[in-house]
Scaffold this active site. Structure first.
Site, short mmCIF file in Angstrom:
data_model
loop_
_atom_site.label_atom_id
_atom_site.label_comp_id
_atom_site.label_asym_id
_atom_site.label_seq_id
_atom_site.Cartn_x
_atom_site.Cartn_y
_atom_site.Cartn_z
CG ASP A 8 -1.56 -14.07 3.32
OD1 ASP A 8 -1.21 -14.59 4.39
OD2 ASP A 8 -2.52 -13.29 3.23
CD GLU A 9 -2.25 -9.63 1.51
OE1 GLU A 9 -2.83 -9.11 0.55
OE2 GLU A 9 -2.66 -9.53 2.68
CB SER A 10 5.78 -11.49 4.00
OG SER A 10 5.25 -12.68 4.50
CB VAL A 43 -2.25 -4.94 1.07
CG1 VAL A 43 -1.65 -4.46 -0.23
CG2 VAL A 43 -1.80 -4.08 2.22
#
Lengths: 544, 544
Positions: free
Chosen positions: A320-322, B7
């Site tokens: 996730d969220e790279s 985030v």
């Protein structure tokens, strides 16, 4: 129900909040069983020693160690008779015998619950005969014992158990809760309390988000240097800590699915030289360098160790969220920039390539494991046909629905996380009252979110494995994790276990949820009020 | 400080929340003392028995029982050396003697802290001489002992205490926390834990909102029938419960100010016949009938009992939110309607008349008591010249400021509540990060709200007694009250104790607040994380 209106003066207008003074049900079950026949009668119980378990053919105490353990757990912790305020019932000298029959052989110590575990059970309690719990597997019996314990209540100081016939099974096979030990350490004892509570809510999966940017509390024998990423030498999980947790969870029919998240969220993996991508000055390196073969050799060895330690065949691999480290790191590190240029990859493709590589590693290590990833790479690409996808965003409104649809349409099995970010909090009965301000203020309350509700075809519905209630750790540690999780996660547990139509009314659920909350409190746990004013037979800190 | 950005994907845009991985200070004090001179040195402590208290003339153990009690409390509960992970320091065989001198005679058992209590103290710790705490009154010594305990820290496994000279005193005389036992019962043990924590934060007042619409847990000897308003016979405070709480609070220099709220919020007073006004069908009678003389005779007797039980000379008499029952009750009850017509009163005037009557009752009972009311009646009228006013609304923005101004301009002493409704929660470091959505989302974070900041003249500033952090009980009980209060109320405590200019930076406060949070955890309490990722030497549930 006694409706009381509490009012808050606000600016110049007066919004009125109406809370119900909820009155608890007695001897009812949470989550609601699939099929229940109440006999409109109760049986008196003698008191503290008023119930015994009795294994019947083919089950014996000797051939079912786990049943002994569960029995001891329920009896020694007083999970049966949790309020502890009942008196000896002299008019009821007979002990209630609970015959327990498990059709399949009990699993040996090394057999853990897995996907496909059979949790269905039959339970009968009658006035004039032994009670009975019957199931194909021990996991069903464990659920049945919990149900049995919930049928007990206190009236006028005496214990009673409701007469009932129940046939019960879960609606979804995956019903989980996520704890995040990367942002704050949770002591093993705290984790085990949540596992215990999860079993009391008939959840069956603990998603252990063990490491993140902030800390690496996992202790690797193969790569001991990784532990420099722990908050402190004391803030680590030893192998024996983990084994104790696994054993305890197994005893209650809870799977422990570990997550090692790559390529992003890895700032704390700094103990592995060369693993992290170089980033712009001021940015903390938080994403790995996927262009170096050695990094995949390292991942292979690490995952081998993980797979040998955790018996669970679902392995969560993050992903996730790279995107948050694309610009600062992947587009900055000269080696990665050159790699992308050479092979004509952009950053999202590079991320998908990484996922694909990780999947191949796991495939090499074990043919038995199922790989799970967060949705991110799978929105655009499909780097692993066989992966199960965790849909975690967006949280707002019902905007997770098209994402579920999209993932299911690609043929992936899917688990819903997006509805149940329980770390988000708001001042309201949030299991049922909607908000409208976004974060911390979900438009869809926990209880109302249905994983099938995305315009799913019947075939797509079969791909929906269930859901997980997440307690991300940024603002949560051992001090508040328990009361923040329960009974809010109980609402999720009922949604995932029970029949939707039978549990569509939150008003009907309210007295039952209060009883369940009080039950958890009576058992020594800190479940917070789900609603407005209320009380329990024994509230936290009350002397008996 | 290691800045980590977490985030959250949201809709289609990406707001980025940056959390700091806060690193704890060591041996620093919360709330910040007024005058501190650090000697840039620390003194090693021998270990578990490394500190003794030594009363010096005119103080002796014999003439100061309360000092014995406090000493025992701090030593037996390990409030000194709270982490418990230090080793014996063989290089430091000398025991640190703390000379304690109280200039005024210690109070007898029946003397309780009151408005005007003197909390100032001097404290010195040097490398080469005995430490010293000196104060005019025992209350100052109690604050000094807490400070002393906070100077201790662990490094490399050894205990040290910082060398320092402190002259300290509170900025405001009233620094309180409010618990609401009308919406959920709080067990006496739970209340005493909060009192203990309050003292660790140098608060000095427990505002006990003991009864409300939902429950009447107070047990009256004179009117035992009032107890039918309790949730259950077990959900009541006995006289001995209350006395135990009072005694414990006194030992830590905490005043216990009781509130009996009239004319509204009295639905649970149903045990007193004729007390409640008649209301429209469907409305729960929640306001008293102020036209019946017997009701004031009843209040006289009840308040006599209350005044004899509670030694505190501040008596909170409620008076809030009657407006919510104007239409349904006061304008409906024929007797009240006729009364208003006869005397040409409207409802707000009737409310003010009630306040005036209650004040006269208290005046008759005792000349020593100070009457406190919520602001409501005092906005339009001034039914009691001598009353101290609690400003509790509005919460939003800085709109409480004109209300403070208005009340102060009338010459009333005033206590600020509006800024600190800690029952409201939001997903954020809310002691310092502002919200913008109103309820639960305060524009002014707890730490930033200053009770003098309402365009006050110097004279008006002298009327501001301080503030109170409230934990209303609609969604709070013994399960979550502790972690929801602390360390959020710690931020309020520093604002009310410390010099404003020295504590204007929340960034500077952050490591100190983390240490203080860890200290409370080390002492066995559940203080939740104030900020993002962090850890304590000993987190909740961690084995030593």
């Amino acid at each position: 129900m006694n409706i009381v209106c509490l009012v808050f003066i606000f600016f110049v207008f007066l919004p009125i909040q109406c809370y119900s003074l909820t009155v608890s049900s007695r001897g009812e079950v949470w989550p609601l069983p699939q099929q229940v026949t109440w006999f409109n009668a109760s049986r008196g119980l003698r008191g503290k020693d008023g119930i015994v378990f009795n294994p019947v053919e083919p089950t014996t105490w000797e051939n079912c160690q786990i049943l002994q353990d569960v029995y001891k757990h329920y009896i020694s912790k007083k999970y049966i008779y949790s309020y502890g305020i009942g008196k000896e019932f002299v008019a009821q000298p007979e002990i209630l015998k609970v015959n327990i029959k498990i059709n399949k052989p009990c699993p040996g110590d090394d057999v853990y619950p897995q996907q496909g575990m059979n949790e269905q059970y039959f339970l009968t309690v009658r006035n004039d005969e032994d009670a009975r719990i019957e199931a194909d597997e021990i996991w069903g019996v464990i659920r049945g014992i919990e149900t049995l314990s919930q049928l007990i209540y206190v009236e006028d100081g005496y214990y009673y158990i409701k007469a009932v016939t129940i046939y019960d099974y879960p609606r979804f096979p995956v019903r989980g809760f996520l704890l995040d030990t990367g942002r704050h350490f949770l002591a093993p004892s705290v984790i085990m309390r949540q596992i215990d509570l999860a079993a009391q809510n008939k959840l069956n999966l603990f998603h252990w988000h063990i490491v993140d940017n902030e800390a690496f509390p996992y202790t690797s024998d193969v790569f001991p240097n990784l532990s420099i990423g722990a908050f402190s030498p004391r803030h680590r999980y030893s192998k024996s800590n983990i084994q104790e947790i696994l054993k305890f969870a197994r005893m209650l029919g809870i799977r422990v699915m570990i997550e090692f998240d790559t390529p992003g969220h890895v700032a704390s993996w700094k103990g592995q030289p060369g693993f992290l991508a170089k980033c712009k000055p001021g940015a903390i390196p938080s994403i790995m360098n996927p262009t170096i073969d050695d990094n995949y050799k390292f991942l292979t060895e690490l995952l081998k160790e993980v797979v040998s330690l955790f018996p669970e065949k679902y392995l969560f691999l993050g992903g996730d969220e790279s995107v948050f480290w694309y610009n600062d790191c992947w587009k900055f590190d000269p080696e990665i920039v050159a790699y992308m240029k050479k092979y004509n990859f952009n950053v999202t493709a590079l991320e998908a390539l990484h996922v694909s590589k990780v999947s191949h590693i796991v495939d090499e290590i074990s043919k038995e494991h199922t790989r799970l990833y967060w949705q991110d790479s799978f929105i655009k690409y499909n780097p692993d046909d066989k992966a199960v996808i965790g849909v975690w965003t967006p949280h707002a409104g019902k905007k997770w629905q098209p994402v579920m649809k999209q993932i299911a349409q690609k043929g992936h099995k899917v688990v819903l996380y997006a509805c149940w970010y329980l770390n988000y909090i708001a001042y309201r009965d949030d299991w049922i009252k909607p908000g409208k301000n976004g974060q911390g203020d979900f438009e869809t309350p926990w209880y109302d979110c249905d994983p099938h509700e995305f315009g799913a075809t019947e075939e797509e519905k079969t791909l929906v494995l269930g859901g997980v209630a997440s307690m991300w750790g940024e603002l949560v540690d051992g001090a508040n994790v328990e009361d923040r999780l329960w009974p809010r996660a109980s609402a999720v547990a009922e949604r995932l276990w029970s029949d939707k139509a039978s549990t569509s009314s939150s008003e009907a659920a309210r007295p039952r949820l209060l009883e369940h909350t009080c039950r958890m409190i009576g058992r020594g746990f800190r479940a917070q009020p789900a609603n407005g004013a209320s009380f329990c037979p024994v509230d936290v800190g009350m002397a008996l």
